[in-house]
Design a protein around this motif. Structure first.
Motif, short mmCIF file in Angstrom:
data_model
loop_
_atom_site.label_atom_id
_atom_site.label_comp_id
_atom_site.label_asym_id
_atom_site.label_seq_id
_atom_site.Cartn_x
_atom_site.Cartn_y
_atom_site.Cartn_z
N ASP A 1 0.83 -1.21 0.00
CA ASP A 1 0.00 0.00 0.00
C ASP A 1 0.86 1.26 0.00
N ASP B 1 2.09 2.24 -3.46
CA ASP B 1 1.05 2.75 -4.36
C ASP B 1 0.91 4.25 -4.13
N ASP C 1 -2.25 5.97 -5.34
CA ASP C 1 -3.47 5.37 -4.81
C ASP C 1 -4.44 4.97 -5.93
N ASP C 2 -3.88 4.31 -6.97
CA ASP C 2 -4.77 3.82 -8.03
C ASP C 2 -4.96 2.32 -7.96
N ALA C 3 -4.61 1.72 -6.81
CA ALA C 3 -4.79 0.29 -6.54
C ALA C 3 -3.85 -0.57 -7.36
N ARG C 4 -2.83 0.03 -7.97
CA ARG C 4 -1.83 -0.71 -8.72
C ARG C 4 -0.45 -0.13 -8.41
N THR D 1 -8.64 3.26 0.24
CA THR D 1 -9.11 2.65 -1.00
C THR D 1 -9.15 1.14 -0.85
N GLU D 2 -10.29 0.55 -1.19
CA GLU D 2 -10.39 -0.90 -1.17
C GLU D 2 -9.71 -1.47 -2.40
N ASP D 3 -8.68 -2.28 -2.21
CA ASP D 3 -7.95 -2.88 -3.32
C ASP D 3 -7.36 -4.19 -2.86
N ASN D 4 -6.59 -4.80 -3.72
CA ASN D 4 -5.98 -6.10 -3.41
C ASN D 4 -4.60 -5.96 -2.77
#
Length: 688
Positions: A619, A622, A625-628, A670-673
């Protein structure tokens, strides 16, 4: 002349051939004494002689109501001050018999003998020992019982398993037994019923609050059906204060009385009838007993000599049980047993008392202060709360005590300094013997651990002997959660008087450990509140008090506040700083992002072998903060660092936003993987 056993518990006593001499007479005698049932008596064991006594043995049985307690040497049998003394004394006190063995001169250089203090009179007696016996319990039939003290030969030894001894005295190295120049006179103890009595108990009282004087009754001849008390006193010094209701005069052992009346002509006279309603049907009464509390007499100090300040001298006002003085007609002090009255003429002992009027020091509650400190810095924490993690580890809280340099008085002097109307006298000292603290708190907010660390504190330095802490952290028992702490400096023998001495600065007492529970939210403040009267380990209420000179005084205790400033992370959801990919400066709140973090992103994406970076917190890498995580994150970090006008990185950004509010570390909004397995505690946002 036959020789008797002499001190079989000692090495053989040297007997030498001596020329024939004329020996005198000696008498060992036990006294005849009397005492009350249940009490102790002292029986003298004495010796008279017109000879030179080198040693002796006394052996006697104790047969009857009384039992042996001790035999205590006296006179020449004690360690010397001046003059001769016994070199060896052996004692065997038993309940049914006693043995005393004496060698005056086991060291030939001393030449100690008993007669050196006798003088020429053959009937002069010397006290050898005091025999202590205890009378049995009163059988309750009004009779006396006797115990015989009888000298016996050849029955008892000086130690268990040793040779049986005879009663002897040693003269010129030879023993004299009974009938051979030694006379033995037996003794006795007569145990008698304790006399009935009425007693005024001595009391010390503050003139500002008045005095409650207890009247005690000992009645052994039977249950008391009623009684009368007449008390005389100086009406110019004190005044009887009739209570309302009048039944408040009754003591704890006379509360069942049906009738009570009093007169105040010439003093105070009070008449009591225990059962006036139906005296024939199982009448209540005051049962046979010792020191039954039958009355409580309230008095006020009205003399101009009543102390008004603690520096004023005490005023003592006598109270006497007087017959034929008080009331109209005049009253006598008496008890009623079996329908008959008994007073002083019938053996009832009347014991007078007195009130000692003494002004207590007025101590405002802020003279003694238990304060709160940061245990690491030692700095006071009065208004600011302790910061902690909800559901995390313990918060350490330090407590200190301020001990005034002067004792608290209500009088003044040239050297005194006034504080809140109270005088602190620097010539006197206040030393603290102990204290008790009581706090309450909400059960769903805080939990106190049952530890109190005194390492490096004044309590450890002076050797405090008792530290007791109890925390009730459960709401299941029906009351609030609470913590009580007790400190006693000198609690075990030998009592050496340990205290906290007066010192010019506050002294640390110890450290509490408190947990903030996970039900408390971010920035919420919860409190441990000083609370007089909370339960200790049972039903006994505990108060915030301090002990000085065996008196309890109030103490000001600060509340302890706690604020949640962080939350524990969930699995993979730890707090982080946005852009701090290498996690190298996560302990800083300002600008932990640097060019190395951009390099860490590139190394993670394209590095090989040992050059490949393994981020502890994806995290944090990132940055946009675009989840990638890709090359854009490295560029976002570089633009942020080196291109003017570039916006701040997305939350949680370490530093301050445009409103100068602290941000981060925190969870990923942000909800991400991506996850943050190495994440830190999540900081709460700063309050406005």
């Amino acid at each position: 002349m036959r020789r008797k056993r002499f001190l079989g518990f000692l090495p053989a006593f040297c007997l030498v051939a001596l020329p024939l001499v004329v020996r005198g007479e000696s008498t060992m005698q036990l006294g005849d004494v009397s005492g009350e049932f249940g009490g102790q008596v002292t029986v003298p064991l004495t010796l008279t002689t017109d000879d030179v006594i080198q040693g002796l043995v006394a052996v006697f049985d104790i047969e009857g109501c009384a039992a042996g307690v001790d035999i205590q040497p006296a006179g020449l049998l004690l360690p010397p001050v001046d003059g001769p003394n016994a070199d060896t004394v052996v004692l065997r006190p038993e309940a049914g018999f006693m043995v005393l063995g004496v060698v005056m001169d086991s060291n030939p250089n001393d030449n100690d003998t008993i007669p050196e203090v006798l003088g020429p009179a053959p009937d002069e007696a010397i006290l050898l020992a005091n025999v202590i016996l205890e009378c049995c319990a009163d059988p309750g039939d009004g009779s006396s019982l006797q115990t015989a003290l009888t000298f016996v030969d050849g029955v008892h030894a000086a130690r268990e398993g040793g040779p049986a001894l005879d009663n002897i005295v040693v003269v010129d190295g030879l023993s004299q037994a009974s009938g051979e120049g030694l006379t033995l006179v037996n003794g006795s103890v007569t145990c008698t019923p304790m006399p009935d009595s009425i007693e005024i108990e001595d009391v010390t009282a503050d003139p500002s609050t008045g005095a409650d004087v207890r009247v005690l009754m000992t009645n052994v001849r039977g249950d008391v059906e009623g009684f009368q008390v007449a008390v005389c006193y100086d009406a110019a010094a004190i005044a009887f204060v009739p209570p309302d209701p009048v039944e408040d005069l009754l003591g704890a052992d006379a509360e069942q009385a049906d009738f009570i009346a009093f007169e105040t002509e010439g003093g105070v006279a009070i008449g009591i009838v225990i059962d006036l309603i139906d005296p024939m049907q199982f009448p209540p009464n005051i049962p046979v007993g010792v020191d039954n509390h039958v009355l409580t007499l309230p008095f006020a100090c009205i003399s101009g000599d009543c102390p008004s300040a603690s520096t004023d001298p005490d005023l003592v006002t006598p109270l006497s049980l007087c017959d034929g003085v008080v009331g109209e007609p005049v009253k006598e002090n008496l008890i009623v047993v079996g329908g008959l009255s008994y007073g002083a003429g019938e053996g009832v002992v009347l014991q007078d008392g007195a009130i000692t009027w003494r002004k207590k020091p007025v101590i405002p509650p802020d003279i003694f202060i238990v304060d709160v400190i940061d245990p690491e810095t030692g700095e006071p924490v009065v208004d600011e709360p302790f910061e902690g993690t909800a559901g995390g580890g313990s918060v350490e809280v330090g407590l200190t005590i301020l001990t005034p340099l002067g004792s608290v008085l209500t009088g003044g002097g040239a050297k005194s300094a006034r504080k809140d109307g109270v005088i602190l006298d620097p010539d006197k000292r206040v030393s603290i013997q102990g204290l008790s603290l009581a706090y309450s708190y909400e059960c769903d907010e805080l939990a106190v651990e049952e530890t109190f660390d005194i390492t490096g504190t004044i309590l450890q330095a002076v050797g405090a002997e008792f530290i007791g802490i109890h925390a009730d952290n459960s709401a299941d028992d029906g009351d609030d959660c609470s913590m009580v702490l007790a400190i006693l400096l000198d609690a075990t023998p030998p009592f050496e008087g340990q205290v906290i001495p007066p010192l010019p600065v506050p002294q640390k007492l110890g450290t509490l450990s408190v947990r903030i529970l996970d039900s408390v939210g971010c920035n919420e403040v919860v409190t441990m509140t000083p609370d007089d009267g909370v339960d200790g380990r049972g039903e006994v209420p505990v108060f915030n008090l301090i002990s000085v000179e065996n008196q309890a005084y109030p103490v000001t205790v600060r509340a302890i506040n706690f604020k949640v400033t962080s939350l524990p992370p969930g699995p993979g959801e730890g707090g982080f700083f946005r852009g701090d990919c290498n996690f190298s400066r996560r302990d800083r709140l300002v600008d932990p992002v640097e060019v190395a973090d951009a390099a860490a992103v590139v190394s993670y994406l394209f590095g090989k072998g040992i050059f490949k970076f393994d981020p502890p917190c994806l995290d944090a890498c990132d940055a946009n903060d675009d989840a990638r995580i890709n090359i854009a994150d490295a560029l976002a970090i570089l633009y942020f660092l080196f291109v003017p006008g570039t916006p701040l990185l997305p939350d949680p950004y370490p530093g301050f936003n445009a409103a100068m509010e602290r941000i981060g570390p925190g969870p990923d909004p942000t909800e991400d993987n991506l996850n943050c397995e190495a994440g830190e505690l999540i900081l709460c946002p700063v309050d406005d």
